[in-house]
Design a protein around this motif. Structure first.
Motif, PDB file in Angstrom:
ATOM      1  N   ILE A 114       0.843  -1.172   0.112  1.00 47.04           N
ATOM      2  CA  ILE A 114       0.114  -0.002  -0.018  1.00 47.04           C
ATOM      3  C   ILE A 114       0.818   1.312  -0.004  1.00 47.04           C
ATOM      4  N   ILE A 115       1.890   1.203   0.770  1.00 46.95           N
ATOM      5  CA  ILE A 115       2.905   2.355   0.826  1.00 46.95           C
ATOM      6  C   ILE A 115       3.389   2.561  -0.568  1.00 46.95           C
ATOM      7  N   ASP A 116       3.780   1.485  -1.048  1.00 46.30           N
ATOM      8  CA  ASP A 116       4.618   1.698  -2.223  1.00 46.30           C
ATOM      9  C   ASP A 116       3.617   2.368  -3.564  1.00 46.30           C
ATOM     10  N   ILE A 117       2.557   1.904  -3.404  1.00 41.56           N
ATOM     11  CA  ILE A 117       1.400   2.577  -4.410  1.00 41.56           C
ATOM     12  C   ILE A 117       1.491   4.098  -4.278  1.00 41.56           C
ATOM     13  N   GLY A 118       1.378   4.565  -2.941  1.00 37.19           N
ATOM     14  CA  GLY A 118       1.412   6.062  -2.816  1.00 37.19           C
ATOM     15  C   GLY A 118       2.847   6.805  -3.008  1.00 37.19           C
ATOM     16  N   TYR A 119       3.677   6.033  -2.914  1.00 35.95           N
ATOM     17  CA  TYR A 119       5.363   6.492  -3.279  1.00 35.95           C
ATOM     18  C   TYR A 119       5.265   6.421  -4.681  1.00 35.95           C
ATOM     19  N   ARG A 120       4.886   5.532  -5.314  1.00 38.03           N
ATOM     20  CA  ARG A 120       4.934   5.540  -6.931  1.00 38.03           C
ATOM     21  C   ARG A 120       4.004   6.639  -7.679  1.00 38.03           C
ATOM     22  N   VAL A 121       2.836   6.942  -6.991  1.00 38.60           N
ATOM     23  CA  VAL A 121       1.835   7.881  -7.599  1.00 38.60           C
ATOM     24  C   VAL A 121       2.466   9.292  -7.563  1.00 38.60           C
ATOM     25  N   TYR A 122       2.994   9.540  -6.201  1.00 38.91           N
ATOM     26  CA  TYR A 122       3.413  10.798  -5.809  1.00 38.91           C
ATOM     27  C   TYR A 122       5.059  11.198  -5.783  1.00 38.91           C
ATOM     28  N   LEU A 188       9.060  18.663  10.899  1.00 38.67           N
ATOM     29  CA  LEU A 188      10.367  19.342  10.910  1.00 38.67           C
ATOM     30  C   LEU A 188      10.464  18.952   9.167  1.00 38.67           C
ATOM     31  N   SER A 189      10.061  17.938   8.600  1.00 41.17           N
ATOM     32  CA  SER A 189      10.358  17.631   7.293  1.00 41.17           C
ATOM     33  C   SER A 189       9.423  18.554   6.314  1.00 41.17           C
ATOM     34  N   LEU A 190       8.369  19.075   6.687  1.00 42.03           N
ATOM     35  CA  LEU A 190       7.301  20.126   5.849  1.00 42.03           C
ATOM     36  C   LEU A 190       8.190  20.812   4.781  1.00 42.03           C
ATOM     37  N   VAL A 191       7.880  21.076   3.677  1.00 41.47           N
ATOM     38  CA  VAL A 191       8.314  21.891   2.707  1.00 41.47           C
ATOM     39  C   VAL A 191       7.355  22.719   2.205  1.00 41.47           C
ATOM     40  N   LYS A 192       7.674  23.885   1.951  1.00 38.44           N
ATOM     41  CA  LYS A 192       6.919  24.923   1.148  1.00 38.44           C
ATOM     42  C   LYS A 192       6.444  24.398  -0.006  1.00 38.44           C
ATOM     43  N   LYS A 193       5.261  24.720  -0.482  1.00 39.36           N
ATOM     44  CA  LYS A 193       4.775  24.252  -1.793  1.00 39.36           C
ATOM     45  C   LYS A 193       4.196  22.832  -1.647  1.00 39.36           C
ATOM     46  N   HIS A 194       4.631  22.125  -0.641  1.00 40.20           N
ATOM     47  CA  HIS A 194       3.980  20.801  -0.969  1.00 40.20           C
ATOM     48  C   HIS A 194       3.278  20.320   0.373  1.00 40.20           C
ATOM     49  N   TYR A 195       2.965  21.414   1.128  1.00 40.55           N
ATOM     50  CA  TYR A 195       2.295  21.187   2.513  1.00 40.55           C
ATOM     51  C   TYR A 195       1.177  20.292   2.359  1.00 40.55           C
ATOM     52  N   ARG A 196       0.218  20.586   1.488  1.00 39.24           N
ATOM     53  CA  ARG A 196      -1.137  19.608   1.540  1.00 39.24           C
ATOM     54  C   ARG A 196      -0.705  18.199   1.020  1.00 39.24           C
ATOM     55  N   LEU A 197       0.226  18.215  -0.047  1.00 40.29           N
ATOM     56  CA  LEU A 197       0.535  16.722  -0.313  1.00 40.29           C
ATOM     57  C   LEU A 197       1.132  15.948   0.717  1.00 40.29           C
ATOM     58  N   GLN A 198       2.018  16.625   1.476  1.00 39.77           N
ATOM     59  CA  GLN A 198       2.528  15.827   2.651  1.00 39.77           C
ATOM     60  C   GLN A 198       1.824  15.486   3.734  1.00 39.77           C
ATOM     61  N   PHE A 199       0.469  16.357   3.894  1.00 39.59           N
ATOM     62  CA  PHE A 199      -0.378  15.780   4.985  1.00 39.59           C
ATOM     63  C   PHE A 199      -1.162  14.799   4.292  1.00 39.59           C
ATOM     64  N   TYR A 200      -1.541  14.774   3.094  1.00 40.89           N
ATOM     65  CA  TYR A 200      -2.081  13.436   2.396  1.00 40.89           C
ATOM     66  C   TYR A 200      -1.431  12.397   2.686  1.00 40.89           C
ATOM     67  N   MET A 201       0.080  12.549   2.360  1.00 41.28           N
ATOM     68  CA  MET A 201       0.638  11.159   2.912  1.00 41.28           C
ATOM     69  C   MET A 201       0.788  10.666   4.230  1.00 41.28           C
ATOM     70  N   PHE A 202       0.633  11.815   5.079  1.00 43.86           N
ATOM     71  CA  PHE A 202       0.787  11.500   6.440  1.00 43.86           C
ATOM     72  C   PHE A 202      -0.576  10.577   6.895  1.00 43.86           C
ATOM     73  N   ALA A 203      -1.629  10.982   6.271  1.00 44.38           N
ATOM     74  CA  ALA A 203      -2.644  10.346   6.593  1.00 44.38           C
ATOM     75  C   ALA A 203      -2.866   9.054   5.910  1.00 44.38           C
ATOM     76  N   TRP A 204      -2.320   9.010   4.595  1.00 46.69           N
ATOM     77  CA  TRP A 204      -2.416   7.726   3.804  1.00 46.69           C
ATOM     78  C   TRP A 204      -1.413   6.646   4.504  1.00 46.69           C
ATOM     79  N   THR A 205      -0.319   7.031   5.355  1.00 46.72           N
ATOM     80  CA  THR A 205       0.429   6.143   6.320  1.00 46.72           C
ATOM     81  C   THR A 205      -0.523   5.737   7.582  1.00 46.72           C
TER      82      THR A 205
END
Length: 448
Positions: A114-122, A188-205
């Motif tokens: 499941i994690i690999d699917i998210g990683y390959r998509v994004y 600490l890993s949050l990067v500007k311009k990708h905030y929303r996407l990083q929170f999507y992946m946090f929820a995915w995990t």
């Protein structure tokens, strides 16, 4: 051009970057929007690159190379299903420890798929620490659950080891500290311009952890209640999958649900009746053996798991009288059954009527990302998650069913908890129990 026009009007740079982020998410189908609810659009939907690797063994490919694709797939699925079932019985023979290790292995593999699917998509976003944090959270959650199991079922072992006593005493605090460290690493890993996407992946995990790890823990909890509570639920899901496939393959005509176009009403109904029969017979066979019906306990003297007990009432043959109307039809007045066989009917009904919705859920997930299978681990079957999508739902139901209708006080578990207490606490409980038994007349006044 949009960015240049906005700059020309003196637009705020943060607004520009925000629009760039939103545009990127729109391209991946992440931004919400209104549209026709009855029409599914795949435009902009993240898509996982399809795998073209054929993992089918060469000898099997040669054996079925002359068949048409439909029958070729049938034979490949059939042969590998028999191989997996044989492996399942071999693991049962090896005992509880091996079963626990296999459950952990399957859990890790499902999580990875499941994690690999998210990683390959994004993957194009190159999110920092996504995979590292995902695996870190998996370790944290497993530490929490298996630590709880250690404290609950291995009290005698914990009592002997000082280091284990420390870990058990502060287990939840340690677990929370580990999770908190991962949480801070994510922030600490949050990067500007990708905030929303990083929170999507946090929820995915975290959703993946909820689906995979929590259910795996319940599977192991069911095992400790007695191997029959582990084997029968898993077996009837396998039986339902096989029966539904066979009935659908040979007799299927009427589509069942749009999420899974190959599923048919004929397969669904045939699977239901086939599962009832399979579960009823399997329950009868296993209920006769103490090894399967007794709770699995750790013996501190031999350092081994044992299943030795006086079988509870649900595993003792009893005589049941049919209702008068049924007696006229069957010409039988009574029947001898293990009460567990009646429970197996409930489990089989859930496995065949509600269990498939776990598969439908997985089908919807795969359709959302336009993939056929979670992986290509098992030829003809897909990934490990493709085979266990219904098992996790079944594990939760079995655990709730045992807690609601089966489980009673467990003297062995209570004793293990008492052994962890301080000597003063143990003596206090002993005196209280002695006085209680004297008051009830079970112990004579002169006793002790």
């Amino acid at each position: 051009m949009t960015e240049l026009r906005m700059r020309g009007r003196g637009a705020d740079p943060d607004s520009v970057s925000g629009n760039k982020e939103a545009a990127g998410e729109d391209r991946l189908g992440l931004a919400g929007g209104e549209g026709d609810g009855d029409r599914e659009s795949n435009a902009g939907t993240p898509e996982v690159p399809p795998s073209t690797v054929d993992n089918t063994p060469q000898f099997l490919n040669k054996a079925v190379e002359g068949l048409n694709p439909r029958w070729k797939n049938w034979w490949i699925r059939g042969v590998l299903s028999l191989a997996m079932i044989s492996g399942f019985f071999m693991v049962i023979y090896l005992g509880p420890i091996m079963l626990i290790l296999v459950v952990m292995t399957i859990q890790i593999k499902c999580f990875q798929e499941i994690i690999d699917i998210g990683y390959r998509v994004y993957h194009s976003y190159e999110l920092p620490w996504f995979r590292t944090l995902s695996w870190y959270f998996l370790i944290c959650v497993n530490y929490f659950f298996y630590g709880e199991t250690l404290a609950e079922y291995f009290g005698a072992l914990v009592q002997r080891e000082d280091s284990l006593q420390f870990l058990v005493r502060y287990h939840r605090f340690i677990s929370f500290t580990l999770y908190l460290a991962g949480f801070c690493m994510f922030v600490l890993s949050l990067v500007k311009k990708h905030y929303r996407l990083q929170f999507y992946m946090f929820a995915w995990t975290h959703v993946t952890l909820l689906i995979v790890v929590t259910q795996s823990h319940l599977v192991i909890q069911n095992l400790f209640e007695g191997m029959i509570w582990f084997i029968v639920p898993i077996s009837i899901v396998i039986c339902n999958d096989i029966m539904a496939y066979l009935f659908g393959f040979f007799f299927g005509r009427t589509p069942l649900i749009k999420l899974s176009p190959k599923k048919t009403w004929e397969g669904f109904i045939g699977g239901f009746f086939g599962t009832l029969v399979c579960g009823f017979i399997l329950a009868y066979l296993l209920a006769q053996f103490q090894y399967f019906v007794c709770p699995v306990e750790y013996n501190s003297e031999t350092n081994r798991f044992t299943a030795d007990c006086e079988p509870s009432d649900i595993f003792v043959m009893q005589k049941y009288t049919f209702p008068f109307a049924v007696q006229n039809i069957l010409t039988w007045k009574t029947v001898n059954l293990y009460p567990y066989q009646i429970h197996s009917v409930v489990l089989s009904t859930f496995a065949s009527l509600i269990g498939p919705f776990g598969g439908f859920f997985a089908s919807g997930f795969k359709r959302a990302f336009q993939i056929k299978d979670f992986a290509d681990t098992i030829p003809g079957h897909g990934g490990i998650m493709d085979r266990f999508d219904c098992q996790y739902l079944m594990a939760t139901f079995t655990h709730v069913y045992i807690a609601s209708f089966i489980r009673g006080p467990n003297p062995s578990k209570v004793l293990q908890q008492l052994l962890v207490l301080q000597p003063e606490q143990q003596l206090s409980i002993f005196n209280a129990m002695r006085d209680r038994l004297r008051d009830r007349g079970i112990l004579p006044p002169a006793a002790m």
